[in-house]
Structure formats: C-alpha cells, structure tokens
Scaffold this active site. Structure first.
Site, short mmCIF file in Angstrom:
data_model
loop_
_atom_site.label_atom_id
_atom_site.label_comp_id
_atom_site.label_asym_id
_atom_site.label_seq_id
_atom_site.Cartn_x
_atom_site.Cartn_y
_atom_site.Cartn_z
N TYR A 233 -3.26 17.81 -11.69
CA TYR A 233 -4.10 16.74 -10.74
C TYR A 233 -5.28 15.99 -11.71
O TYR A 233 -5.14 14.71 -11.95
CB TYR A 233 -4.86 17.11 -9.60
CG TYR A 233 -5.35 16.08 -8.80
CD1 TYR A 233 -4.59 15.29 -7.91
CD2 TYR A 233 -6.86 16.13 -8.72
CE1 TYR A 233 -5.20 14.60 -7.23
CE2 TYR A 233 -7.52 15.03 -7.80
CZ TYR A 233 -6.60 14.38 -6.94
OH TYR A 233 -7.02 13.23 -6.25
N LYS B 218 -4.61 12.02 -12.94
CA LYS B 218 -5.70 10.78 -12.81
C LYS B 218 -6.52 10.46 -13.81
O LYS B 218 -6.79 9.44 -13.98
CB LYS B 218 -6.76 11.62 -11.76
CG LYS B 218 -6.22 12.01 -10.22
CD LYS B 218 -5.66 10.48 -9.38
CE LYS B 218 -5.32 10.85 -8.08
NZ LYS B 218 -4.92 9.84 -7.30
N ILE C 297 0.60 -1.22 -0.12
CA ILE C 297 0.08 0.14 0.06
C ILE C 297 0.89 1.27 -0.02
O ILE C 297 1.68 1.54 1.01
CB ILE C 297 -0.77 0.04 1.22
CG1 ILE C 297 -1.67 -1.40 1.30
CG2 ILE C 297 -1.78 1.32 1.21
CD1 ILE C 297 -2.39 -1.57 2.82
N ASN D 275 -2.14 3.96 -4.05
CA ASN D 275 -2.94 4.97 -3.29
C ASN D 275 -2.41 6.46 -2.94
O ASN D 275 -2.97 7.33 -3.28
CB ASN D 275 -3.43 4.38 -2.04
CG ASN D 275 -3.97 5.54 -1.01
OD1 ASN D 275 -5.31 6.03 -1.18
ND2 ASN D 275 -3.14 5.88 0.22
N1 NAP Z 1 -9.26 12.97 0.01
C1 NAP Z 1 -10.09 13.35 -1.11
O1 NAP Z 1 -11.17 13.79 -0.84
C2 NAP Z 1 -9.80 12.48 -2.31
C3 NAP Z 1 -10.69 12.60 -3.36
C4 NAP Z 1 -10.22 12.03 -4.50
C5 NAP Z 1 -9.17 11.14 -4.61
N2 NAP Z 1 -8.38 11.27 -3.60
C6 NAP Z 1 -7.48 10.23 -3.62
O2 NAP Z 1 -7.11 9.28 -2.75
C7 NAP Z 1 -5.71 9.10 -2.31
C8 NAP Z 1 -5.55 9.17 -1.02
O3 NAP Z 1 -5.79 10.41 -0.57
P1 NAP Z 1 -5.93 10.80 0.81
O4 NAP Z 1 -7.03 11.99 0.92
O5 NAP Z 1 -5.67 9.87 1.69
O6 NAP Z 1 -4.63 11.92 1.13
P2 NAP Z 1 -3.69 12.15 2.18
O7 NAP Z 1 -4.30 12.10 3.41
O8 NAP Z 1 -2.98 13.66 1.95
O9 NAP Z 1 -2.54 11.26 2.23
C9 NAP Z 1 -1.72 10.94 1.01
C10 NAP Z 1 -0.52 9.93 1.30
O10 NAP Z 1 0.28 9.75 0.16
C11 NAP Z 1 1.77 9.80 0.37
N3 NAP Z 1 2.36 10.44 -0.15
C12 NAP Z 1 2.40 11.99 -0.82
N4 NAP Z 1 3.51 12.26 -1.35
C13 NAP Z 1 4.25 11.24 -1.31
C14 NAP Z 1 5.47 10.92 -2.04
N5 NAP Z 1 6.31 11.97 -2.52
N6 NAP Z 1 6.33 9.85 -1.59
C15 NAP Z 1 5.62 8.92 -1.04
N7 NAP Z 1 4.34 9.11 -0.64
C16 NAP Z 1 3.71 10.08 -0.63
C17 NAP Z 1 1.70 10.34 1.83
O11 NAP Z 1 2.47 9.93 2.81
P3 NAP Z 1 3.87 10.42 3.41
O12 NAP Z 1 3.56 12.04 3.53
O13 NAP Z 1 4.15 9.98 4.65
O14 NAP Z 1 5.14 10.26 2.40
C18 NAP Z 1 0.24 10.14 2.56
O15 NAP Z 1 0.32 8.67 3.11
C19 NAP Z 1 -4.90 9.91 -3.32
O16 NAP Z 1 -4.55 9.20 -4.41
C20 NAP Z 1 -5.71 10.88 -3.63
O17 NAP Z 1 -5.94 11.63 -5.05
C21 NAP Z 1 -8.52 11.72 -2.65
#
Ligand code: NAP
Length: 252
Positions: free
Chosen positions: A154, A158, A6, A87
């Site tokens: 973005y 996607k 993951i 993810n």
């Molecule tokens: N939140 C929403 O409303 C939403 C809506 C549509 C789609 N999504 C998608 O859902 C997925 C999860 O998003 P979330 O909302 O859970 O986001 P989040 O809370 O910001 O978490 C993002 C995760 O990605 C990791 N990450 C970011 N940049 C990274 C890098 N350079 N290297 C390694 N890991 C990295 C972060 O880990 P570290 O910082 O520890 O590296 C963190 O665990 C994403 O693909 C997002 O585009 C989210």
C-alpha cells in the site's frame, strides 16, 4: 455542464464526494463493483445526470473498456469541466514482506496505482482533443510518505501515485493546458478500510494497537468532513496543480 467521475463511490470517501458533487449541481458517474442506491436517488431528486458503471479496477482490460466508454459518453456532451476522482483503494495485503501472497500484491497495485494512471491517461488524451478542462484528483495517503510495517505494498502504491501526480502536473504545465492534477491525503477516516485495518493481526501489523485506539478514542475523521474540505478546494479554483494536499492543511 460539469461532470464528476468518481471511482469507489459505493461507500466511504467516494460516496461522500459523490453526494457533495450532486449538491453542487454537478453530474456524477460512479464506478465501482457495487452501486450505492442513495446516490442514484439523490441524483433523481435533483434532476441531474447520473450513471453507474460496474467495473473491477484490478482488471486492466475492464478498466480500459469501461473508461473508454465513459470518456466517449461524457465528451459527446461537450462538458465544460470534468472532475476525475481516482478514489477507489485497497489496503490489503497487510502482511510483512516474505509472508505476502502474490494475488493480493498485484490487486493492490492494480487498484491503487495502475487504474488511476490508465484512467487519467484516457481522460487527458480525450481532453486534449476538445476544449474541456480536466481536474484529476488522486486520493493518496500519509502512507505514501511514511513507512508503515505490514503495509509495504500500500505504501509503495500510494508513493507511486504521488509521483505520478507530480510528474503529470509538470507535463500539463509545460504544455500550457488548463488541466490540473492534484493528490489528496484524507487522514484517518471512519470507513470500511479502517475496519479492515483493525481486523488485521498484531504479527502482520505492528501499529494495530494504535489504530484500535484511534477508533476507541473517537479520533477518526468523518468521510463527509474530509470530502467537503476537498471539494471546497477543488471548486474554489485555488488548487495548485502538482501539489499533494493533506486534509490537515484544509481543516484547522
Ligand atoms: N480510510 C482511511 O483512513 C484512509 C486513509 C488514507 C487514505 N485513504 C484512501 O481513501 C480512499 C477511499 O478509501 P475509503 O476509506 O473510503 O475506503 P472504503 O470504504 O474501503 O471504500 C473503498 C472503495 O473502493 C472501491 N473498490 C475497492 N476495490 C475495488 C475494485 N477492485 N474495483 C472497483 N472498486 C473498488 C470500493 O467499491 P466496491 O467494493 O463496490 O467495488 C469502495 O467504494 C482510498 O484510496 C484509500 O486508500 C483512506
């Protein structure tokens, strides 16, 4: 043994996916820049294999090195099934085209699109040499199919991830493998990514007010609910390879 790899398991949706997989007695490999200690503790409690790899997914060389090592380590254990969750994601840069800086553009495409392609390629290649079934799950967004002003990078990343999913699935079907590759659009979740969105400026992001209201009116989905709907689909075996699922298809 079944293994889940993951990315972005340190928080948000990735954390919820990791915890649910452990509840299902599935071993977890977490990949992000920081480690979530709660996941480690849960794995210890359950007596399950767990390993965290620190990796910056915006650095191509690091992605190749770390995932070659993960694949080597996991395939050595003769896994029955591998669940690969691409993810990790980043929303920035939130800015109109013409006002974008180069570095965040490249970082966004690296994390949201290039890393999932590189990682899936490594696992399908290794899987082809063994009897392991690979389930690749790419976390996409509604922004892949709807243009959102201020989110051009973005949206593009996607959209690319959806097309990659569909194309790779066609190839796997043609090769008559058991591998499945799907995309999952999680809706609007109460995670750090939404905090970042709410802290952007009205000039850069036209829909800011609407996203502030989502939070104010408690309309954000909980990451656990979104993760559970996905894991139910993946583990009950009914997921159709090549399909882009939306959380609203699974939660009524
Ligand atoms: N939140 C929403 O409303 C939403 C809506 C549509 C789609 N999504 C998608 O859902 C997925 C999860 O998003 P979330 O909302 O859970 O986001 P989040 O809370 O910001 O978490 C993002 C995760 O990605 C990791 N990450 C970011 N940049 C990274 C890098 N350079 N290297 C390694 N890991 C990295 C972060 O880990 P570290 O910082 O520890 O590296 C963190 O665990 C994403 O693909 C997002 O585009 C989210």
């Amino acid at each position: 043994m079944r293994y889940a790899i993951i990315t972005g398991a340190s928080r948000g949706l990735g954390e919820a996916i990791a915890k649910r997989m452990l509840q299902e007695q599935i071993a977890v490999v977490s990949v992000s820049r920081t480690e979530n200690e709660e996941i480690r503790k849960l794995a210890v409690e359950k007596g399950l294999f767990y390993q965290h790899y620190s990796c910056n997914l915006s650095l191509e060389k690091e992605v190749q090195e770390v995932f070659m090592e993960i694949a080597h380590c996991i395939y050595q254990k003769n896994p029955h099934e591998i669940y690969l969750f691409n993810n990790a994601g980043v929303i920035e840069p939130i800015e109109t085209v013409g006002n974008l800086d180069q570095t965040p553009i490249i970082r966004n495409i690296q994390v949201n699109l290039i890393a999932p392609i590189l990682i899936t390629n490594i696992f399908l290649k290794k899987g082809g040499q063994t009897g392991t079934t690979v389930h690749a799950i790419n976390i996409t967004s509604g922004a892949a199919v709807r243009s959102i002003e201020g989110w051009s990078v973005y949206c593009s990343a996607k959209a690319g991830l959806n097309m990659f999913t569909q194309t790779a699935a066609l190839e796997q079907a043609e090769m008559k493998t058991n591998n499945k590759i799907i995309a999952y659009s999680p809706g609007i979740m109460d995670t750090k990514m939404q905090e970042t969105i709410r802290s952007s400026s009205k000039e850069a992001f036209k829909e800011l007010e609407k996203f502030l209201d989502y939070k104010e009116e408690n309309k954000l989905l909980k990451a656990e609910v979104v993760a559970n709907a996905l894991i139910d689909l993946v583990l009950n075996g009914s997921a159709e390879s090549g399909k882009v699922y939306h959380v609203s298809d699974l939660i009524k």
